[in-house]
Design a protein around this motif. Structure first.
Motif, PDB file in Angstrom:
ATOM      1  N   GLU A 124       0.838  -1.191   0.000  1.00 14.03           N
ATOM      2  CA  GLU A 124       0.000   0.000   0.000  1.00 14.03           C
ATOM      3  C   GLU A 124       0.878   1.248   0.000  1.00 14.03           C
ATOM      4  O   GLU A 124       1.811   1.370   0.795  1.00 14.03           O
ATOM      5  N   ARG A 125       0.550   2.189  -0.887  1.00 14.70           N
ATOM      6  CA  ARG A 125       1.332   3.420  -1.003  1.00 14.70           C
ATOM      7  C   ARG A 125       0.686   4.608  -0.292  1.00 14.70           C
ATOM      8  O   ARG A 125       1.359   5.407   0.345  1.00 14.70           O
ATOM      9  N   ARG A 126      -0.635   4.735  -0.443  1.00 15.55           N
ATOM     10  CA  ARG A 126      -1.310   5.882   0.169  1.00 15.55           C
ATOM     11  C   ARG A 126      -2.818   5.636   0.190  1.00 15.55           C
ATOM     12  O   ARG A 126      -3.335   4.763  -0.505  1.00 15.55           O
ATOM     13  N   ARG A 127      -3.503   6.457   1.003  1.00 16.88           N
ATOM     14  CA  ARG A 127      -4.963   6.431   1.073  1.00 16.88           C
ATOM     15  C   ARG A 127      -5.500   7.846   0.955  1.00 16.88           C
ATOM     16  O   ARG A 127      -4.807   8.821   1.270  1.00 16.88           O
ATOM     17  N   TRP A 128      -6.731   7.924   0.494  1.00 16.92           N
ATOM     18  CA  TRP A 128      -7.413   9.215   0.432  1.00 16.92           C
ATOM     19  C   TRP A 128      -8.840   9.004   0.918  1.00 16.92           C
ATOM     20  O   TRP A 128      -9.513   8.047   0.523  1.00 16.92           O
ATOM     21  N   GLY A 129      -9.310   9.927   1.761  1.00 10.36           N
ATOM     22  CA  GLY A 129     -10.671   9.838   2.283  1.00 10.36           C
ATOM     23  C   GLY A 129     -10.789   8.842   3.423  1.00 10.36           C
ATOM     24  O   GLY A 129      -9.904   8.021   3.658  1.00 10.36           O
ATOM     25  N   THR A 130     -11.905   8.934   4.116  1.00  8.11           N
ATOM     26  CA  THR A 130     -12.173   8.050   5.255  1.00  8.11           C
ATOM     27  C   THR A 130     -13.457   7.274   4.997  1.00  8.11           C
ATOM     28  O   THR A 130     -14.496   7.868   4.694  1.00  8.11           O
ATOM     29  N   PRO A 131     -13.401   5.954   5.092  1.00 12.12           N
ATOM     30  CA  PRO A 131     -14.625   5.166   4.900  1.00 12.12           C
ATOM     31  C   PRO A 131     -15.731   5.620   5.838  1.00 12.12           C
ATOM     32  O   PRO A 131     -15.495   5.910   7.023  1.00 12.12           O
ATOM     33  N   ARG A 132     -16.913   5.681   5.312  1.00  7.88           N
ATOM     34  CA  ARG A 132     -18.063   6.180   6.061  1.00  7.88           C
ATOM     35  C   ARG A 132     -18.481   5.201   7.146  1.00  7.88           C
ATOM     36  O   ARG A 132     -18.467   3.985   6.947  1.00  7.88           O
ATOM     37  N   GLU A 133     -18.852   5.742   8.286  1.00 13.22           N
ATOM     38  CA  GLU A 133     -19.434   4.931   9.362  1.00 13.22           C
ATOM     39  C   GLU A 133     -20.939   5.159   9.343  1.00 13.22           C
ATOM     40  O   GLU A 133     -21.409   6.293   9.504  1.00 13.22           O
ATOM     41  N   PHE A 134     -21.688   4.111   9.155  1.00 10.84           N
ATOM     42  CA  PHE A 134     -23.148   4.215   9.038  1.00 10.84           C
ATOM     43  C   PHE A 134     -23.813   4.094  10.408  1.00 10.84           C
ATOM     44  O   PHE A 134     -23.387   3.302  11.247  1.00 10.84           O
ATOM     45  N   ASP A 135     -24.863   4.882  10.588  1.00  5.60           N
ATOM     46  CA  ASP A 135     -25.651   4.776  11.815  1.00  5.60           C
ATOM     47  C   ASP A 135     -26.960   4.052  11.549  1.00  5.60           C
ATOM     48  O   ASP A 135     -27.930   4.175  12.306  1.00  5.60           O
ATOM     49  N   PHE A 136     -26.978   3.295  10.431  1.00  2.78           N
ATOM     50  CA  PHE A 136     -28.124   2.454  10.093  1.00  2.78           C
ATOM     51  C   PHE A 136     -27.592   1.210   9.385  1.00  2.78           C
ATOM     52  O   PHE A 136     -26.412   1.125   9.043  1.00  2.78           O
ATOM     53  N   ASP A 137     -28.456   0.229   9.206  1.00  5.74           N
ATOM     54  CA  ASP A 137     -28.047  -1.003   8.536  1.00  5.74           C
ATOM     55  C   ASP A 137     -27.932  -0.738   7.033  1.00  5.74           C
ATOM     56  O   ASP A 137     -28.949  -0.660   6.329  1.00  5.74           O
ATOM     57  N   PHE A 138     -26.699  -0.582   6.574  1.00  2.00           N
ATOM     58  CA  PHE A 138     -26.502  -0.274   5.146  1.00  2.00           C
ATOM     59  C   PHE A 138     -26.719  -1.531   4.297  1.00  2.00           C
ATOM     60  O   PHE A 138     -26.658  -2.665   4.783  1.00  2.00           O
ATOM     61  N   LYS A 139     -26.962  -1.277   3.014  1.00  5.15           N
ATOM     62  CA  LYS A 139     -27.225  -2.371   2.079  1.00  5.15           C
ATOM     63  C   LYS A 139     -26.139  -2.440   1.005  1.00  5.15           C
ATOM     64  O   LYS A 139     -25.529  -1.425   0.671  1.00  5.15           O
ATOM     65  N   PRO A 140     -25.931  -3.624   0.436  1.00  3.30           N
ATOM     66  CA  PRO A 140     -25.022  -3.729  -0.708  1.00  3.30           C
ATOM     67  C   PRO A 140     -25.673  -3.133  -1.945  1.00  3.30           C
ATOM     68  O   PRO A 140     -26.906  -3.008  -2.014  1.00  3.30           O
ATOM     69  N   HIS A 141     -24.874  -2.795  -2.930  1.00  2.00           N
ATOM     70  CA  HIS A 141     -25.415  -2.105  -4.103  1.00  2.00           C
ATOM     71  C   HIS A 141     -26.421  -2.947  -4.876  1.00  2.00           C
ATOM     72  O   HIS A 141     -27.318  -2.406  -5.521  1.00  2.00           O
ATOM     73  N   TRP A 142     -26.287  -4.273  -4.827  1.00  2.00           N
ATOM     74  CA  TRP A 142     -27.237  -5.096  -5.575  1.00  2.00           C
ATOM     75  C   TRP A 142     -28.639  -5.032  -4.975  1.00  2.00           C
ATOM     76  O   TRP A 142     -29.624  -5.072  -5.702  1.00  2.00           O
ATOM     77  N   ASP A 143     -28.719  -4.883  -3.651  1.00  2.00           N
ATOM     78  CA  ASP A 143     -30.038  -4.718  -3.027  1.00  2.00           C
ATOM     79  C   ASP A 143     -30.562  -3.297  -3.236  1.00  2.00           C
ATOM     80  O   ASP A 143     -31.752  -3.096  -3.526  1.00  2.00           O
ATOM     81  N   LEU A 144     -29.683  -2.313  -3.086  1.00  2.29           N
ATOM     82  CA  LEU A 144     -30.092  -0.928  -3.307  1.00  2.29           C
ATOM     83  C   LEU A 144     -30.614  -0.734  -4.725  1.00  2.29           C
ATOM     84  O   LEU A 144     -31.669  -0.135  -4.952  1.00  2.29           O
ATOM     85  N   GLY A 145     -29.866  -1.244  -5.704  1.00  2.00           N
ATOM     86  CA  GLY A 145     -30.259  -1.085  -7.090  1.00  2.00           C
ATOM     87  C   GLY A 145     -31.558  -1.774  -7.431  1.00  2.00           C
ATOM     88  O   GLY A 145     -32.371  -1.248  -8.208  1.00  2.00           O
ATOM     89  N   THR A 146     -31.771  -2.948  -6.835  1.00  2.00           N
ATOM     90  CA  THR A 146     -33.011  -3.679  -7.075  1.00  2.00           C
ATOM     91  C   THR A 146     -34.193  -2.954  -6.448  1.00  2.00           C
ATOM     92  O   THR A 146     -35.262  -2.809  -7.066  1.00  2.00           O
ATOM     93  N   ASP A 147     -34.028  -2.497  -5.205  1.00  4.15           N
ATOM     94  CA  ASP A 147     -35.114  -1.798  -4.510  1.00  4.15           C
ATOM     95  C   ASP A 147     -35.511  -0.516  -5.239  1.00  4.15           C
ATOM     96  O   ASP A 147     -36.695  -0.145  -5.252  1.00  4.15           O
ATOM     97  N   LEU A 148     -34.529   0.161  -5.845  1.00  5.62           N
ATOM     98  CA  LEU A 148     -34.806   1.415  -6.554  1.00  5.62           C
ATOM     99  C   LEU A 148     -35.209   1.190  -8.013  1.00  5.62           C
ATOM    100  O   LEU A 148     -35.495   2.147  -8.732  1.00  5.62           O
ATOM    101  N   ASP A 149     -35.180  -0.072  -8.438  1.00  2.28           N
ATOM    102  CA  ASP A 149     -35.534  -0.447  -9.815  1.00  2.28           C
ATOM    103  C   ASP A 149     -34.608   0.213 -10.837  1.00  2.28           C
ATOM    104  O   ASP A 149     -35.038   0.627 -11.907  1.00  2.28           O
ATOM    105  N   ILE A 150     -33.318   0.282 -10.483  1.00  4.24           N
ATOM    106  CA  ILE A 150     -32.343   0.828 -11.434  1.00  4.24           C
ATOM    107  C   ILE A 150     -31.340  -0.236 -11.894  1.00  4.24           C
ATOM    108  O   ILE A 150     -30.646  -0.045 -12.892  1.00  4.24           O
TER     109      ILE A 150
END
Length: 427
Positions: A124-150
């Motif tokens: 590893e050489r470097r990092r940028w940004g800080t991973p978000r900490e969620f205060d709710f049960d987050f979903k994977p993109h496949w569930d999000l995309g399906t629920d939004l019909d996109i």
């Protein structure tokens, strides 16, 4: 492709390079072919000298009226010509076999590439940004995309099979927005845009190293043609067989294309969602540079991919691939990995490589610099993702999701989305 003269004169260096890559090469076979080819060339040269000497005798013998001796000399010349023709066929066969042998040898890692056995030893050489900490049960993109019909995986499978996805509504528009954002950014920062074909000849695939080694991962179409796995193939081969002027280097190119990969060796990996698809959209960067400038161009290419992620506000890290994880054509590679909450890990989103003169030899791309040397030399080629739309979309959906299931659109994409600030369920 490696320089055959370098391989002949530095076999120990090839031993080390292949060992560092966690592979091997048939050193004995190489020298068998090379020695026999060179022996054939020597024998042909000797026979040609004999033929020339005999040919000179014929005229003199005829003048002296020695017809029988002249006919014997003619017969000797015919016999020598037959031997030369036979050896010419053997030489052609040997050269083709040697060429095929060389075509399967990977590039030599440069000194800047760290030693390592596999991907676990990348640095590893470097990092940028800080991973978000969620205060709710987050979903994977496949569930999000399906629920939004996109994102529609079922219809993608119905139409084309597994690992194909249909994008609808705001999903389709987000894909288009990402492509345009990437292209507009690159072209405003010194890259020339191209719109190339996506069906190419075998030689075009060979030029960048996809063939012959990775033929099983490629999509064949009619005749001996292929669907491109990346725009690197077409952009690099734009100058196949050409000699460029030094004062036109470096050249920086970009293009959007659909990309097609069988991915035969990756069964079972990242099969959910849109991380690993058989067909995907990608904006590619390719550079042509003088050898002494290519290392600097690799750094700036990697920075270009990073800039896109910074504009999108997506956390990422940059790693140096070690010798055991290096791609076939590369001498040095940086992978840029974006943070995906569903994996609780960074996943590759861009791979920027300096191929040295490896691809230039295969595609015969040279440059001339009359102020510094006579003739022409092979230039260096570089390539990098800038970026794949699908993986970027997955990262946006996951990192910009809200507790109510909506997706906030990154600010830089809103002008491309008609001012839309959120993706919400369609009533």
């Amino acid at each position: 492709m490696l320089d055959i003269k370098f391989v002949r004169e530095n076999p120990d260096a090839i031993d080390v390079a292949m060992a560092n890559r966690q592979t091997s090469w048939d050193r004995e076979k190489f020298f068998e072919l090379d020695d026999e080819r060179r022996a054939v060339i020597t024998e042909v040269e000797e026979l040609q000298a004999t033929r020339n000497a005999e040919s000179k005798k014929i005229g003199a013998l005829m003048k002296e009226g020695k017809k029988d001796e002249a006919e014997a000399a003619k017969e000797a010349v015919r016999a020598v010509n037959e031997k030369i023709d036979g050896l010419a066929e053997r030489r052609t066969a040997l050269e083709q076999e040697q060429y095929d042998f060389m075509a399967h040898l990977p590039n030599i890692p440069c000194e800047a590439t760290p030693y390592g056995k596999d991907e676990d030893e990348n640095i590893e050489r470097r990092r940028w940004g800080t991973p978000r900490e969620f205060d709710f049960d987050f979903k994977p993109h496949w569930d999000l995309g399906t629920d939004l019909d996109i994102l529609d995986f079922e219809r993608g499978n119905k139409l084309s099979g597994s690992r194909f996805t249909v994008l609808g509504g705001a999903g389709a528009r987000l894909e288009r927005a990402l492509i345009n954002f990437f292209l507009d950014t690159h072209t405003s920062r010194g890259f020339k845009e191209w719109w190339p074909p996506i069906v190419v000849k075998r030689q075009t695939m060979f030029g960048t190293g996809q063939l012959p080694k990775f033929e099983d991962d490629a999509y064949h179409v009619s005749g001996d043609n292929f669907l491109i796995p990346t725009a690197e193939v077409v952009l690099t081969n734009l100058h196949a067989g050409e000699v460029l002027d030094a004062d036109t280097l470096p050249r920086r190119y970009t293009a959007f294309t659909p990309c097609f990969r069988e991915e035969a060796g990756s069964a079972g990996r990242d099969t959910r969602g849109i991380i690993r698809q058989h067909e995907f959209d990608k904006v590619e960067m390719v550079k042509f540079a003088k050898p002494e400038e290519s290392d600097e161009e690799l750094e700036s290419m990697t920075a270009e991919a990073e800039y896109l992620l910074q504009q999108l506000g997506l956390p990422y890290r940059v790693i140096s691939l070690c010798t055991g994880d290096l791609g076939f054509s590369a001498r040095q590679t940086y992978d840029v990995e974006v943070w995906l909450p569903s994996y609780n890990a960074y996943k590759e989103i861009s791979s920027c490589s300096n191929c040295g003169d490896f691809q230039a030899r295969r595609a015969n791309i040279k440059y001339r610099d009359p102020e510094n040397f006579k003739g022409s030399r092979y230039l260096h080629t570089l390539n990098g993702s800038g970026l794949p739309a699908g993986r970027t979309m997955a990262a946006i959906l996951e990192n910009y999701q809200n507790a109510d299931g909506t997706i906030t659109i990154p600010e830089v994409l809103r002008p491309y989305m008609g001012g839309l600030e959120k993706i919400e369920p369609v009533a």
